[in-house]
Design a protein around this motif. Sequence first.
Motif, PDB file in Angstrom:
ATOM      1  N   ASN A   6       4.065  -4.140 -15.602  1.00  0.00           N
ATOM      2  CA  ASN A   6       4.036  -2.801 -15.018  1.00  0.00           C
ATOM      3  C   ASN A   6       5.394  -2.146 -15.261  1.00  0.00           C
ATOM      4  O   ASN A   6       6.392  -2.568 -14.706  1.00  0.00           O
ATOM      5  CB  ASN A   6       3.742  -2.887 -13.525  1.00  0.00           C
ATOM      6  CG  ASN A   6       3.684  -1.512 -12.873  1.00  0.00           C
ATOM      7  OD1 ASN A   6       3.904  -0.496 -13.512  1.00  0.00           O
ATOM      8  ND2 ASN A   6       3.383  -1.498 -11.594  1.00  0.00           N
ATOM      9  N   GLY A   8       5.923   1.119 -14.804  1.00  0.00           N
ATOM     10  CA  GLY A   8       6.010   2.335 -13.999  1.00  0.00           C
ATOM     11  C   GLY A   8       6.393   1.991 -12.583  1.00  0.00           C
ATOM     12  O   GLY A   8       6.972   0.947 -12.308  1.00  0.00           O
ATOM     13  N   SER A   9       6.078   2.872 -11.683  1.00  0.00           N
ATOM     14  CA  SER A   9       6.313   2.683 -10.266  1.00  0.00           C
ATOM     15  C   SER A   9       7.790   2.404 -10.008  1.00  0.00           C
ATOM     16  O   SER A   9       8.643   3.146 -10.445  1.00  0.00           O
ATOM     17  CB  SER A   9       5.412   1.580  -9.732  1.00  0.00           C
ATOM     18  OG  SER A   9       5.499   1.514  -8.340  1.00  0.00           O
ATOM     19  N   PHE A  10       8.090   1.322  -9.313  1.00  0.00           N
ATOM     20  CA  PHE A  10       9.466   1.018  -8.933  1.00  0.00           C
ATOM     21  C   PHE A  10      10.190   0.128  -9.931  1.00  0.00           C
ATOM     22  O   PHE A  10      11.365  -0.178  -9.744  1.00  0.00           O
ATOM     23  CB  PHE A  10       9.494   0.366  -7.550  1.00  0.00           C
ATOM     24  CG  PHE A  10       9.081   1.299  -6.455  1.00  0.00           C
ATOM     25  CD1 PHE A  10       9.909   2.316  -6.052  1.00  0.00           C
ATOM     26  CD2 PHE A  10       7.846   1.159  -5.852  1.00  0.00           C
ATOM     27  CE1 PHE A  10       9.526   3.192  -5.053  1.00  0.00           C
ATOM     28  CE2 PHE A  10       7.451   2.027  -4.844  1.00  0.00           C
ATOM     29  CZ  PHE A  10       8.298   3.043  -4.441  1.00  0.00           C
ATOM     30  N   ALA A  11       9.521  -0.313 -10.976  1.00  0.00           N
ATOM     31  CA  ALA A  11      10.144  -1.241 -11.920  1.00  0.00           C
ATOM     32  C   ALA A  11      11.430  -0.696 -12.541  1.00  0.00           C
ATOM     33  O   ALA A  11      12.458  -1.381 -12.515  1.00  0.00           O
ATOM     34  CB  ALA A  11       9.152  -1.657 -12.999  1.00  0.00           C
ATOM     35  N   SER A  13      13.546   1.721 -11.536  1.00  0.00           N
ATOM     36  CA  SER A  13      14.627   1.937 -10.566  1.00  0.00           C
ATOM     37  C   SER A  13      15.107   0.610  -9.981  1.00  0.00           C
ATOM     38  O   SER A  13      16.295   0.447  -9.695  1.00  0.00           O
ATOM     39  CB  SER A  13      14.200   2.903  -9.462  1.00  0.00           C
ATOM     40  OG  SER A  13      13.082   2.402  -8.759  1.00  0.00           O
ATOM     41  N   SER A  14      14.204  -0.343  -9.809  1.00  0.00           N
ATOM     42  CA  SER A  14      14.611  -1.662  -9.324  1.00  0.00           C
ATOM     43  C   SER A  14      15.512  -2.347 -10.346  1.00  0.00           C
ATOM     44  O   SER A  14      16.540  -2.934  -9.988  1.00  0.00           O
ATOM     45  CB  SER A  14      13.381  -2.528  -9.040  1.00  0.00           C
ATOM     46  OG  SER A  14      12.611  -1.959  -8.023  1.00  0.00           O
ATOM     47  N   TYR A  82       7.600   9.486 -18.992  1.00  0.00           N
ATOM     48  CA  TYR A  82       7.274   8.323 -19.809  1.00  0.00           C
ATOM     49  C   TYR A  82       6.244   8.751 -20.841  1.00  0.00           C
ATOM     50  O   TYR A  82       5.172   9.231 -20.495  1.00  0.00           O
ATOM     51  CB  TYR A  82       6.716   7.182 -18.943  1.00  0.00           C
ATOM     52  CG  TYR A  82       6.381   5.951 -19.736  1.00  0.00           C
ATOM     53  CD1 TYR A  82       7.390   5.106 -20.177  1.00  0.00           C
ATOM     54  CD2 TYR A  82       5.072   5.636 -20.049  1.00  0.00           C
ATOM     55  CE1 TYR A  82       7.104   3.974 -20.908  1.00  0.00           C
ATOM     56  CE2 TYR A  82       4.768   4.502 -20.780  1.00  0.00           C
ATOM     57  CZ  TYR A  82       5.785   3.680 -21.210  1.00  0.00           C
ATOM     58  OH  TYR A  82       5.499   2.553 -21.942  1.00  0.00           O
ATOM     59  N   TYR A  87      11.038   6.088 -21.757  1.00  0.00           N
ATOM     60  CA  TYR A  87      11.356   7.007 -20.665  1.00  0.00           C
ATOM     61  C   TYR A  87      12.342   8.036 -21.178  1.00  0.00           C
ATOM     62  O   TYR A  87      13.238   7.721 -21.957  1.00  0.00           O
ATOM     63  CB  TYR A  87      11.998   6.253 -19.495  1.00  0.00           C
ATOM     64  CG  TYR A  87      11.015   5.470 -18.675  1.00  0.00           C
ATOM     65  CD1 TYR A  87      10.296   6.083 -17.660  1.00  0.00           C
ATOM     66  CD2 TYR A  87      10.799   4.123 -18.925  1.00  0.00           C
ATOM     67  CE1 TYR A  87       9.383   5.366 -16.905  1.00  0.00           C
ATOM     68  CE2 TYR A  87       9.889   3.399 -18.176  1.00  0.00           C
ATOM     69  CZ  TYR A  87       9.192   4.027 -17.171  1.00  0.00           C
ATOM     70  OH  TYR A  87       8.298   3.315 -16.429  1.00  0.00           O
TER      71      TYR A  87
END
Length: 103
Positions: A6, A8-11, A13-14, A82, A87
Amino acid sequence: YQPTANIGSFAPSSFATIMNLYRVMSTVADPASLDARSITATLRDTRNTPLFMGGGKTFTCDGSAFASSPSICTGASFLTRYANGTYQLVESYDTSALLSGIS
Protein backbone atom coordinates in the motif's frame (compact mmCIF):
# COMPACT_ATOMS: atom_id res chain seq x y z
CA TYR A 1 9.80 -2.81 -3.47
CA GLN A 2 6.76 -4.98 -2.95
CA PRO A 3 4.35 -4.44 -5.88
CA THR A 4 1.32 -5.17 -3.70
CA ALA A 5 2.40 -2.79 -0.91
CA ASN A 6 0.00 0.00 0.00
CA ILE A 7 1.77 3.14 -1.18
CA GLY A 8 -1.09 5.48 -0.36
CA SER A 9 -2.78 6.48 2.85
CA PHE A 10 -0.28 6.99 5.67
CA ALA A 11 2.61 5.03 4.15
CA PRO A 12 4.51 8.00 2.62
CA SER A 13 4.12 10.28 5.64
CA SER A 14 5.01 7.47 8.04
CA PHE A 15 8.14 6.70 6.03
CA ALA A 16 9.09 10.40 5.95
CA THR A 17 8.59 10.66 9.73
CA ILE A 18 10.94 7.74 10.35
CA MET A 19 13.52 9.31 8.02
CA ASN A 20 13.20 12.63 9.89
CA LEU A 21 13.79 10.86 13.21
CA TYR A 22 16.76 9.03 11.68
CA ARG A 23 18.19 12.34 10.46
CA VAL A 24 18.01 13.81 13.97
CA MET A 25 19.28 10.72 15.80
CA SER A 26 22.20 10.33 13.41
CA THR A 27 23.63 13.57 14.85
CA VAL A 28 24.25 11.93 18.23
CA ALA A 29 27.97 11.49 18.83
CA ASP A 30 27.64 8.17 20.69
CA PRO A 31 24.53 6.20 19.64
CA ALA A 32 25.28 3.63 22.36
CA SER A 33 24.52 6.31 24.95
CA LEU A 34 20.96 6.93 23.75
CA ASP A 35 18.25 6.64 26.35
CA ALA A 36 14.88 8.35 26.83
CA ARG A 37 16.46 11.47 28.34
CA SER A 38 19.11 11.92 25.63
CA ILE A 39 16.61 11.27 22.83
CA THR A 40 14.29 13.93 24.28
CA ALA A 41 17.19 16.37 24.62
CA THR A 42 18.36 15.68 21.06
CA LEU A 43 14.88 16.30 19.69
CA ARG A 44 14.49 19.52 21.71
CA ASP A 45 17.80 20.77 20.32
CA THR A 46 16.62 20.18 16.73
CA ARG A 47 16.18 23.46 14.86
CA ASN A 48 15.48 24.24 11.19
CA THR A 49 16.18 20.68 10.04
CA PRO A 50 15.03 19.94 6.49
CA LEU A 51 12.01 17.64 6.33
CA PHE A 52 12.56 14.44 4.37
CA MET A 53 10.30 14.73 1.30
CA GLY A 54 9.46 18.18 2.64
CA GLY A 55 9.81 20.41 -0.38
CA GLY A 56 12.27 22.70 1.42
CA LYS A 57 10.26 22.99 4.66
CA THR A 58 12.01 22.47 7.99
CA PHE A 59 11.17 21.30 11.49
CA THR A 60 12.14 22.55 14.94
CA CYS A 61 11.35 20.47 18.02
CA ASP A 62 11.93 23.02 20.78
CA GLY A 63 8.20 23.42 21.43
CA SER A 64 7.84 26.62 19.43
CA ALA A 65 5.81 25.29 16.47
CA PHE A 66 2.59 25.04 18.53
CA ALA A 67 2.68 26.38 22.08
CA SER A 68 -0.33 24.26 23.13
CA SER A 69 1.23 21.08 21.70
CA PRO A 70 4.99 21.19 22.31
CA SER A 71 5.54 17.72 20.83
CA ILE A 72 4.60 18.98 17.34
CA CYS A 73 7.72 20.00 15.45
CA THR A 74 6.30 21.64 12.33
CA GLY A 75 3.18 23.13 10.86
CA ALA A 76 4.15 21.96 7.39
CA SER A 77 1.45 20.22 5.37
CA PHE A 78 1.72 18.90 1.85
CA LEU A 79 -0.67 18.37 -0.98
CA THR A 80 0.65 15.67 -3.30
CA ARG A 81 -0.52 13.90 -6.40
CA TYR A 82 0.17 10.27 -7.20
CA ALA A 83 0.23 9.46 -10.89
CA ASN A 84 2.02 6.92 -13.04
CA GLY A 85 3.86 5.39 -10.10
CA THR A 86 5.28 8.58 -8.60
CA TYR A 87 4.28 11.24 -6.09
CA GLN A 88 4.47 14.87 -7.10
CA LEU A 89 4.41 17.79 -4.69
CA VAL A 90 1.54 20.06 -5.68
CA GLU A 91 1.78 22.60 -2.86
CA SER A 92 3.24 22.94 0.62
CA TYR A 93 1.60 24.93 3.40
CA ASP A 94 2.60 26.11 6.85
CA THR A 95 -0.43 25.66 9.07
CA SER A 96 1.22 27.13 12.18
CA ALA A 97 -0.49 30.50 11.86
CA LEU A 98 -3.87 28.93 11.09
CA LEU A 99 -3.76 26.56 14.05
CA SER A 100 -1.98 28.75 16.61
CA GLY A 101 -5.18 29.60 18.50
CA ILE A 102 -6.42 26.02 18.75
CA SER A 103 -5.85 24.32 22.07
